[in-house]
Structure formats: structure tokens, C-alpha cells
Scaffold this motif. Sequence first.
Motif, short mmCIF file in Angstrom:
data_model
loop_
_atom_site.label_atom_id
_atom_site.label_comp_id
_atom_site.label_asym_id
_atom_site.label_seq_id
_atom_site.Cartn_x
_atom_site.Cartn_y
_atom_site.Cartn_z
N ARG A 27 0.84 -1.20 0.00
CA ARG A 27 0.00 0.00 0.00
C ARG A 27 0.88 1.25 0.00
NH1 ARG A 27 -4.67 -0.05 4.17
NH2 ARG A 27 -3.00 0.37 5.66
N ILE A 28 0.61 2.15 -0.92
CA ILE A 28 1.35 3.41 -1.03
C ILE A 28 0.46 4.54 -0.55
CG2 ILE A 28 2.60 4.97 -2.56
CD1 ILE A 28 3.89 2.24 -2.36
N GLY A 29 0.97 5.33 0.39
CA GLY A 29 0.22 6.49 0.87
C GLY A 29 -0.90 6.14 1.83
N ARG A 30 -0.97 4.90 2.30
CA ARG A 30 -1.98 4.50 3.27
C ARG A 30 -1.28 3.76 4.39
NH1 ARG A 30 -3.69 2.51 -1.32
NH2 ARG A 30 -4.07 0.36 -0.71
N ARG A 31 -1.72 4.03 5.63
CA ARG A 31 -1.10 3.40 6.79
C ARG A 31 -2.17 2.97 7.77
NH1 ARG A 31 4.17 5.38 7.95
NH2 ARG A 31 4.03 4.29 9.95
N GLY A 32 -1.85 2.00 8.59
CA GLY A 32 -2.75 1.61 9.66
C GLY A 32 -3.11 0.14 9.63
N LEU A 33 -3.08 -0.49 10.80
CA LEU A 33 -3.35 -1.92 10.88
C LEU A 33 -4.77 -2.26 10.48
CD1 LEU A 33 -2.15 -4.38 13.55
CD2 LEU A 33 -4.59 -4.27 13.09
N SER A 34 -5.75 -1.52 11.00
CA SER A 34 -7.15 -1.86 10.74
C SER A 34 -7.48 -1.80 9.25
CB SER A 34 -8.08 -0.93 11.51
OG SER A 34 -8.01 -1.20 12.90
N ILE B 115 -3.20 20.88 5.44
CA ILE B 115 -1.90 20.43 5.99
C ILE B 115 -1.68 18.95 5.75
CG2 ILE B 115 -0.49 20.29 8.08
CD1 ILE B 115 -2.21 22.64 9.17
N TRP B 116 -2.65 18.14 6.17
CA TRP B 116 -2.53 16.68 5.95
C TRP B 116 -3.56 16.29 4.89
CZ3 TRP B 116 -2.14 18.50 11.09
CH2 TRP B 116 -0.91 18.26 11.71
N ARG B 117 -3.33 16.68 3.67
CA ARG B 117 -4.25 16.35 2.60
C ARG B 117 -4.27 14.85 2.35
NH1 ARG B 117 -1.48 20.71 0.38
NH2 ARG B 117 -0.20 19.27 -0.83
N PRO B 118 -5.44 14.27 1.99
CA PRO B 118 -5.49 12.84 1.68
C PRO B 118 -4.56 12.50 0.53
CG PRO B 118 -7.70 13.74 1.94
CD PRO B 118 -6.76 14.91 1.91
#
Length: 364
Positions: free
Chosen positions: A70-77, A361-364
Motif C-alpha cells: 500500500r502506497i500512501g496508506r497506513r494503519g493496521l485496521s 496540511i494533511w491532505r489525503p
Amino acid sequence: MAEQAGVDVTVVIPCYNEAANVRPLVAALRTALQGRRWEVVFVDDHSPDGTIDVVRTLARDDARIRGICRIGRRGLSSAVIEGVLSSSAPVVAVMDGDLQHDECRLPALIDAVLSGNCDLAVGSRHVEGGCNAGLANAWRHALSDGGIWLAQRVMPVKLTDPMSGFFAIRQDMFERIAPSLSGTGFKILLDLVLSSEAPLRVREVACGFRPRLAGESKLDVLVMIQFAALLADKFSHGLLPLRFVAFGLVGLVGVLANLLVMQVISLFGGSFGVAQGVGTVVAMVLNFVLDNNFTYRDRRLKGVRCMRGLALFMLVCSVGGIANVGIAHMLYDQRYAINESSIAGAVLAAVWNYAMSSTIIWRP
């Protein structure tokens, strides 16, 4: 080369910086699931240590091994959700990629779901025969135990280990619940149980929790804050987005830091103006660091972008502060009470700061 016919179970493993654990984990799965039609899906959040490269090397010789990078996406769930939805197997099992979950208990979890006697089978450290020795120290034990106590107060079903990341569920059941999942944070099991329209039939299976051999543990205070934000999101029925709840909690930490800094400077003879100014700057910097590593963990800024983000964050918060004071004064002049005026100003500033942070600031 192993051929892949239809599989009966997919093991989904969310991972980040677990390159050293991939080969021994695959070897352990081959032994534990011998005689079954299975596959494993490693969902990697573009680990800098090359985790996905190790997975692909193994996959070239064994079709049962798959990898999702996955690029640009983070998180276990969210990683678990993507992995499960990529499966065509009737049963999916979820486990960590750090070798701490006992893969020998996978058959018991899978068989419990296949029997039809339960919707969800959970590997528990806190039933007879379970073991919690793998937590590194007393602090991590305290974090885990605190989360378990809080979760048990609100869950619609009885679970001795609601913080577990080791479980099996029917794929179609997961897919039905998936649209209601928050998809944020690390506690996907809790999210599943709270998001199901009807209480799930749960069976717990004793399992061990081994010490980590390689890599770093992901359990920290920020994870527990995400856990608290998840509960708030579920009990507000989505009216308060999980990210907004987290943003608010971080803001509260900033307020406390501001007050603490002001008190320290005042003790050393500093004027109110100096104390207020320094306290405000410290609170802004602390809020940015926490938001960058917690609220927007999946959009984390690094390097030059992080410095630019900090400057923009401080500008946005300054505008929010001015709006806070202006709205409060306007309402107070209209004969509203001090508390009502102050709360209205603070709410407006919080919504402004959150909206600008999420879109600029934290754009998707």
C-alpha cells in the motif's frame, strides 16, 4: 512449485518493517496448516526495510503466498480490511507479523468458525491455557490491561481479550460488517464487534503470546489514545468522526501543556505576556507532533514537508485563536454568559483548525 486451487482459509497479516519475520512466519504456517488448502496475504504499508520484497521472493515459488503493498496508506485496521476483502476463501484468519501469535492455534480458530457454532473465534491470552508473557514490560502490561478493562465495559458480547489481534471469522460476515468499520487504529477486533448490527456469536480459544524476536513493538500510548477515540466514534454512531475525536484529544493535551509552561515561567518571574506566548508556541508544536504521529498517522509528514506543515499549522491555529477571541467577545457583548461565549469560540476554533488541518496540511 505449490499450486493454488480454491483455498479454504486466508491468513491476513498486516505488517510494517517485518522483513526479518516473513520467512520464519511462512515456514511456521506451512507446518501449522499442513493438509489444509490455505493462502497467506501480507498487507505491507510500504515498509522501508523491504518487507514486501521478501514476500514477493517467496511468492515466486509458492502461489499460496500473496503480498499487497500500500502506497500512501497506513494503519493496521485498514490493512486488515483490504486483505480480508481480497480473499475468496470462506474463512479468514488475522494475525500479527511479528511471530508473537502462536500459529499452532490457527487450526482451532479455523475449525471453530467452520463448525458453524460461532461467527467469530478469538485467540485469548486470558482464558485457561492462555499466556501473556510476550508483553515486554510492566508498562505494556498496564496499557493492555487498561484497554481490556475499558473495552469490557462497553462491548455487547463477553470477551476476556478484546485487545487481541488473533482471530478467525467467516469472510462473508466480515464483508457485511466492513462498511460500518472505522478502519482507523490498531484494534480491528473491537471495531468488528462494536460495528456488527447484531451481537456476534463468539468463541475464545486459548493461545500464547510469545516475546518478539525481531522488529519493534507497535503498542504505545498513541495506540491507546486511538483506542479511546474508536470507542467515542462508535458510541456517537459516527456523528463525531474518529479523526475529529483524536484531534480534540490532542488539543486537550496542548491546553494542559500550555498551562504547565505558563506556570513554570511564572514561577521564575516571567510576565504573563511572555508566559502566554511561550506556552502557546509550545502547545502548537506539541499538537503538531502528536497530530502528525497519531491523528494523521496514515498521512504522516516527513522531512521538508514536515517543517512546512508545522509552519502552516501554526498559522492555521493562530487564525483559529483570533476567531475564538472574536466570536467569544461578540457573544459576550450580546449578553451571553462568559462560559457560553468562551465555549462557542473554542468550538468554532476547533472546527476551523480541524477542517484546515484535514484539507490543507494533511491532505489525503
